[in-house]
Motif scaffolding. Structure first.
Motif, short mmCIF file in Angstrom:
data_model
loop_
_atom_site.label_atom_id
_atom_site.label_comp_id
_atom_site.label_asym_id
_atom_site.label_seq_id
_atom_site.Cartn_x
_atom_site.Cartn_y
_atom_site.Cartn_z
N ILE A 111 40.42 35.80 40.81
CA ILE A 111 41.07 35.17 39.68
C ILE A 111 42.59 35.59 39.57
CG2 ILE A 111 40.99 35.23 36.98
CD1 ILE A 111 38.05 35.73 37.30
N LEU A 112 42.72 37.06 39.98
CA LEU A 112 44.11 37.49 39.96
C LEU A 112 44.94 36.65 40.96
CD1 LEU A 112 43.74 41.28 39.76
CD2 LEU A 112 44.73 39.67 37.84
N ILE A 154 44.10 33.69 50.58
CA ILE A 154 43.49 34.09 49.28
C ILE A 154 43.39 35.74 49.05
CG2 ILE A 154 41.36 34.10 47.88
CD1 ILE A 154 40.71 31.29 49.47
N GLY A 155 43.99 36.02 47.72
CA GLY A 155 43.88 37.56 47.70
C GLY A 155 45.00 38.30 48.13
N MET A 156 46.08 37.58 48.80
CA MET A 156 47.21 38.49 49.68
C MET A 156 48.23 37.97 49.02
SD MET A 156 45.44 39.70 51.99
CE MET A 156 43.94 39.85 50.73
N ARG A 157 48.46 37.52 47.93
CA ARG A 157 49.46 37.11 47.13
C ARG A 157 50.11 38.22 46.16
NH1 ARG A 157 46.34 32.70 47.24
NH2 ARG A 157 47.03 30.97 48.38
N ARG A 258 34.16 33.24 32.00
CA ARG A 258 33.26 34.35 32.06
C ARG A 258 33.92 35.62 33.03
NH1 ARG A 258 28.09 30.72 32.95
NH2 ARG A 258 29.33 29.68 34.42
N LYS A 259 33.58 36.80 32.47
CA LYS A 259 33.89 37.96 33.37
C LYS A 259 35.50 37.88 33.65
CE LYS A 259 29.60 37.69 36.13
NZ LYS A 259 29.11 37.72 37.61
N LEU A 260 36.28 37.71 32.45
CA LEU A 260 37.60 37.68 32.58
C LEU A 260 38.08 38.92 32.71
CD1 LEU A 260 40.21 35.55 32.47
CD2 LEU A 260 40.38 36.33 29.96
N PRO A 261 38.98 39.12 33.99
CA PRO A 261 39.61 40.60 34.21
C PRO A 261 40.03 41.15 32.98
CG PRO A 261 39.81 39.14 36.09
CD PRO A 261 39.46 38.25 34.93
N THR A 262 39.77 42.33 32.59
CA THR A 262 40.46 43.03 31.56
C THR A 262 41.82 43.28 31.65
OG1 THR A 262 39.84 45.23 32.76
CG2 THR A 262 38.23 44.24 30.87
N GLN A 263 42.12 43.29 32.90
CA GLN A 263 43.60 43.63 33.27
C GLN A 263 44.36 42.32 32.73
OE1 GLN A 263 41.27 43.93 35.69
NE2 GLN A 263 41.69 45.26 36.97
N LEU A 264 43.76 41.13 32.97
CA LEU A 264 44.60 39.96 32.49
C LEU A 264 44.50 39.80 31.00
CD1 LEU A 264 43.44 37.21 34.90
CD2 LEU A 264 45.79 38.09 34.63
#
Length: 403
Positions: A111-112, A154-157, A258-264
């Motif tokens: 998601i990030l 993916i995931g490397m940005r 659902r399960k939205l990251p708390t960091q966001l």
């Protein structure tokens, strides 16, 4: 399951577990959503692996036998990324990477990454960067080396492409700098919101990909980016809207999930302030989605977390043009929710919502006159309460002649 075989998408596998709290049917729903998230990020999910467990293995999330099965598949099919539906600990991520020999991501990281792709403004990019660094901090030890990170994808940005073994102190300093930058921008945005005067504020909220941006475009006659992907809208858009001769401000906010990251949730605090400061919420729901009731619950949960659950709210059930009840099977004795027609749904809990439940198609513009009438009535009531001497300006109007 989404049918997509576009050339050039990163080949991935999806992994999840069946527990007492998450049965097989629920896991399938989550993995369907994870597949859509993967596609949005630029990946093609070629296989799924699931296992029934009381709780995740603290070392490898899945059991050793299942992990070996996944490893064989990854090697034989040249899979580049394994994506887990739940958040992995730093230890789990490190151990799984050694076993599979490919990139390992969890739902939060995915998601990030999507947010990093979608961020268009400097403010949104700063928010995403902060969330990424906060996610990265406890995972510095034993992660991919700088050269391995150059694979990209993916995931490397974002910050993942910087020197990954950077000292924790430097990362903490970076987090502090980003927080200070966000505080400065937050103050500027608060001033901007204050400069809007006392106009009634209406905010579109809802699960991601329910059609909020499409509805925004139809109502405000603007051109807000809308796409059939998750988190197509990241930056909050505010437009002045006039229905008949009554003006108000309409904002399109980031979609929930659902399960939205708390960091966001934390880093997008100012974006969510548009919701906190709204006078009226339009909770948009994709009624054609089989799990729309769960989506409503997820949105309501987040609204509660940001102290906005008690605001006046109109439920807007969108995409009625795409809604199709499932036919009753030969072995099924009675109808369940999946078999309900729209008429039958309106007789359930939706009927108790009264005139605060609307059924529309923003895409086909079905029932938009009823929608505008209801929004006008609510905005007018708020406006007249705020400016009682102005109520003569907004008498009842001809609903067939609306802006």
């Amino acid at each position: 399951m989404i049918e997509k075989k576009e050339i050039g998408l990163e080949k991935t596998v999806l992994l999840g577990i069946i527990t007492q709290d998450q049965d097989e049917e629920k896991l399938k729903e989550y993995l369907d959503e994870l597949e859509f998230l993967t596609y949005t990020a630029g990946g093609n999910a070629v296989a799924r692996f699931t296992q029934k467990m009381d709780k995740p293995d603290p070392k490898t999330f899945l059991g050793s036998g299942k992990m070996e099965q996944v490893r064989h598949y990854v090697e034989e099919n040249e899979v580049s990324t394994a994506i887990f539906d739940d958040e992995l600990s730093a230890t789990q991520e490190r151990n799984i990477s050694k076993i599979l020999g490919c990139k390992v991501l969890d739902r939060t990281n995915l998601i990030l990454d999507i947010f990093a792709q979608r961020a268009q403004t400097s403010y949104a990019r700063t928010q995403v960067e902060l969330a990424q660094y906060e996610y990265l901090l406890p995972r510095l030890r034993g992660m991919w080396t700088h050269l391995e990170r150059q694979r990209g994808g993916i995931g490397m940005r974002g910050p993942g492409e910087t020197e990954i073994e950077t000292d924790r102190r430097i990362v903490r300093d970076k987090i502090s700098q980003l927080k200070e930058r966000i505080k400065t921008i937050d103050k500027q945005m608060a001033v901007q919101r204050g400069n809007r005067g006392k106009m009634v504020r209406v905010a579109l909220v809802g699960y991601t990909n329910v059609g909020k941006s499409t509805l925004m475009n139809v109502i405000s006659k603007s051109d807000v980016f809308a796409e059939n992907k998750l988190f197509a809208t990241l930056d909050t858009t505010v437009r002045k809207v006039v229905i008949q001769n009554l003006p108000f401000l309409l904002s399109d906010t980031v979609g929930f999930i659902r399960k939205l990251p708390t960091q966001l949730v934390e880093s997008f605090k100012s974006t969510l302030d548009e919701v906190r400061e709204a006078d009226l919420l339009l909770h948009v729901v994709d009624i054609s989605h089989p799990n729309f009731e769960e989506h409503i619950a997820s949105v309501n949960k987040i609204l509660g977390e940001i102290d906005s659950s008690d605001k006046p709210t109109i439920m807007v059930f969108n995409k009625i043009d795409a809604y199709e009840p499932e036919p009753l099977g030969e072995e099924e004795d009675e109808k369940t929710a999946k078999h309900y027609t729209l008429g039958e749904w309106k007789k359930t809990w939706m009927g108790k919502v009264g005139n605060n439940a609307l059924f529309i198609s923003a895409l086909n513009k079905d029932n938009l006159e009823d929608f505008k009438k209801r929004v006008y009535d609510e905005v007018r009531e708020i406006h007249v309460t705020r400016f009682p001497y102005n109520q003569f300006l907004y008498p009842d109007y001809n609903y067939e002649d609306m802006s």
